[in-house]
Design an enzyme around this catalytic site. Sequence first.
Site, short mmCIF file in Angstrom:
data_model
loop_
_atom_site.label_atom_id
_atom_site.label_comp_id
_atom_site.label_asym_id
_atom_site.label_seq_id
_atom_site.Cartn_x
_atom_site.Cartn_y
_atom_site.Cartn_z
N GLU A 36 46.40 54.05 38.58
CA GLU A 36 45.20 54.77 39.02
C GLU A 36 45.66 55.92 39.90
OE1 GLU A 36 41.54 54.61 42.06
OE2 GLU A 36 42.16 52.65 41.28
N CYS A 80 39.87 58.04 46.09
CA CYS A 80 40.16 58.54 44.74
C CYS A 80 38.89 58.97 44.03
CB CYS A 80 40.87 57.46 43.93
SG CYS A 80 39.98 55.89 43.84
#
Length: 464
Positions: free
Chosen positions: A233, A267
């Site tokens: 990720e 994120c």
Amino acid sequence: MSDTFQIITPVDGSVYAERPLISDAKADAAVATAHAAQAQWQRVPLAERQQILSAAVDYFNEDKASITEELAWTIGRPISQGGGEVGGFTERAQYMIEAAPAALADINPGEKAGFERCIQRVPVGVVFTIAPWNFPYMTAVNTIWPALLSGNAVILKQAKQTAVCSDRIARVLTKAGLPEGVFQAYDMSHATAARIMQAEPVRLVCFTGSVKGGQAVQRAIADGGNFAGSGLELGGKDPAYVRSDADLDVAAAGLADGALFNSGQSCCSIERIYVDRSVYETFLEKLCAEVNALKLGNPMAPDTSLGPVVNTEAAAFVRGQIDDAIKMGARALIDVAEFPADAPGTPYLAPQVLVDVNHDMRVMTEESFGPVVGVMPVDSDEQAIELMNDSEFGLTASVWTKDIERAREIGEQLQTGTVYMNRCDYLDPALAWVGVKNTGRGCSLSVVGFEQLTRAKSFHFKKI
């Protein structure tokens, strides 16, 4: 190379902790221990694994106050918000504990005369998790809990800034009765981490961090030749689209929070907003009102709602993006003087809303990871879709509208892992957390998240 490192707090620049780095020999021993422990752990009934991991969550919750203070000192998150990490950790862990029986159940391909057949989900072996500093517990739990539930052993490397968090995870798991060696946490250099990735018993590396870091993980695995899998990720530049029929009060409040919570260091933070031209000015007024209501200051103060970013380098990077955009014609709508704690050369950085921006500016294309958002007017859904997709990243995107069917139609055209309507910056543990393009590969959370932590094993028995 030094065999220790220091954690410098963004609160006042002092040394919060000093930590040792493990040697290569210790890393080799850790892998061997995990390999041996995993062979026994996978034989423990799932119900017993669930019980242990559930007890660990209970023990974790008992530490809520100290976790909140720890996050304030290590990453600058205000103590008024630190409890959210505990709540998010708990929600995700409990979901995965409850979802495990269905996610790990045998697959029956159907009856066939004279045969008995099934597909089992078996553990991959040893999982190496590398967790980031911005949400050190909530990101770590995404892989640690389902990996352990699946019968794997786990080795954890936390980011250096939040290395102390690994101690707590190890402590609550041990207290809950997890057998020795099934979970281990160590601080290590990049070279030592690569050594672990290349060890034969390590079958999966789960990394959350930068694109550059993800590329380094891929290279290390390839150089090792052990064919380990990877779940990555990586970066994000998450967009939002405010349609003309949106509830502007809801949109402004939601997007201000989505862009600035944790000082924009997520994120899936909102980093660019596209607004239908007919409501553009009204939305900007409401958004700026939300931003101006924040109080930047020492995260230990109970009335602080916006803390410092993680370090002076991160603050300088964001300031550089803002300065470059202004030089290219952007306008800053937030008066920095209204945030007296803002001080160049420190991690204390005022939030900013930029207009008259375009995709030639770094602030609209390059991940910011700080308290800044650019806002552009658009004239149609089609233009919004084109601009939202104009990014190397694809983690989440949000559409603010009252028309659920149109939101679905727009969402189907967006190059992203998750599409939200009328919310953002949130992980539902029942839904797959996944990205596209340079945001990475693999999947965590939901029943789908168990798939990368297991491998299929087929049983094909012919009856005589």
